[in-house]
Design a protein around this motif. Structure first.
Motif, short mmCIF file in Angstrom:
data_model
loop_
_atom_site.label_atom_id
_atom_site.label_comp_id
_atom_site.label_asym_id
_atom_site.label_seq_id
_atom_site.Cartn_x
_atom_site.Cartn_y
_atom_site.Cartn_z
N TYR A 11 0.82 -1.12 0.13
CA TYR A 11 0.24 0.09 0.00
C TYR A 11 0.98 1.34 -0.14
O TYR A 11 1.88 1.24 0.57
N ALA A 12 0.32 2.38 -0.65
CA ALA A 12 0.80 3.66 -0.50
C ALA A 12 0.52 4.09 0.91
O ALA A 12 -0.68 3.99 1.12
N MET A 13 1.29 4.91 1.54
CA MET A 13 0.74 5.10 3.07
C MET A 13 1.20 6.73 2.99
O MET A 13 2.55 7.25 2.37
N ALA A 14 0.07 7.55 3.18
CA ALA A 14 0.15 8.82 2.97
C ALA A 14 -0.26 9.72 4.39
O ALA A 14 -0.69 9.23 5.32
N TRP A 15 0.11 11.01 4.31
CA TRP A 15 -0.35 12.17 5.59
C TRP A 15 -0.92 13.10 4.61
O TRP A 15 -0.76 13.74 3.57
N PHE A 16 -2.39 13.27 5.24
CA PHE A 16 -3.14 14.44 4.97
C PHE A 16 -3.29 15.20 6.15
O PHE A 16 -2.73 14.88 7.36
N GLN B 43 4.78 2.15 -2.25
CA GLN B 43 5.29 0.86 -2.23
C GLN B 43 6.54 0.51 -2.50
O GLN B 43 7.08 -0.29 -1.85
N SER B 44 7.17 1.32 -3.48
CA SER B 44 8.59 1.02 -3.82
C SER B 44 9.45 1.79 -3.11
O SER B 44 10.64 1.68 -3.30
N ILE C 58 8.97 12.31 4.34
CA ILE C 58 8.42 11.00 4.72
C ILE C 58 9.31 9.64 4.62
O ILE C 58 9.98 9.56 3.40
N THR C 59 9.38 8.78 5.67
CA THR C 59 9.99 7.66 5.43
C THR C 59 9.11 6.56 5.97
O THR C 59 8.26 6.76 6.55
N ARG C 60 9.32 5.38 5.42
CA ARG C 60 8.51 4.12 5.91
C ARG C 60 9.56 3.30 6.38
O ARG C 60 10.67 3.06 5.94
N ASP C 61 8.85 2.51 7.41
CA ASP C 61 9.69 1.26 7.89
C ASP C 61 8.60 0.05 7.59
O ASP C 61 7.81 -0.23 8.30
N PHE C 62 9.03 -0.56 6.53
CA PHE C 62 8.16 -1.68 6.07
C PHE C 62 7.80 -2.74 7.10
O PHE C 62 6.89 -3.60 7.10
N ALA C 63 9.11 -3.05 7.93
CA ALA C 63 9.17 -4.23 8.82
C ALA C 63 8.37 -3.92 9.84
O ALA C 63 7.60 -4.78 10.64
#
Length: 121
Positions: A32-37, A53-54, A69-74
């Motif tokens: 999923y794309a994860m966003a902030w609004f 997702q990438s 924005i950063t993601r931690d998929f784990a």
């Protein structure tokens, strides 16, 4: 039960920094794309930025160069680092997830309850 839970909001002076976190549970959001609004009183909910997702990112023009924005998929998490904050950044900030990368609120299946960010002048 699928949940997105935001944390890290608060009161900060103009020019300051704040970090928001959003953690998902009950579902794996790696696809999923994860966003902030964000939504200010009396205004529509506006796109702030997203992590795809990438691992790519997109930002609204109003926050470009100030927010990251950063993601931690784990950890099923997405983060929003906000610097050089302005009073006009004051809003409730929401985390959301969608199966397709979008910059509009429509199409986001899952939403958190939001966290208040207040920037004083």
């Amino acid at each position: 039960q699928v949940q997105l839970v935001e944390s890290g909001g608060g009161l900060v002076q103009a020019g300051g920094s704040l970090n928001l976190s959003c953690t998902g549970s009950g579902h794996t959001f790696s696809n999923y794309a994860m966003a902030w609004f964000r939504q200010a009183p009396g205004k529509e909910r506006d796109f702030v930025g997203l992590g795809s997702q990438s691992g790519g990112t997109r930002y609204a023009d109003s926050v470009m160069g100030r927010f990251t924005i950063t993601r931690d998929f784990a950890k099923n998490a997405v983060y929003l680092q906000m610097t050089s904050l302005k009073p006009e950044d004051t809003a409730i900030y929401y985390c959301a997830a969608a199966p397709i990368v979008r910059t509009t609120a429509q199409g986001y299946n899952y939403w958190g309850r939001g966290t208040q960010v207040t920037v004083s002048s």
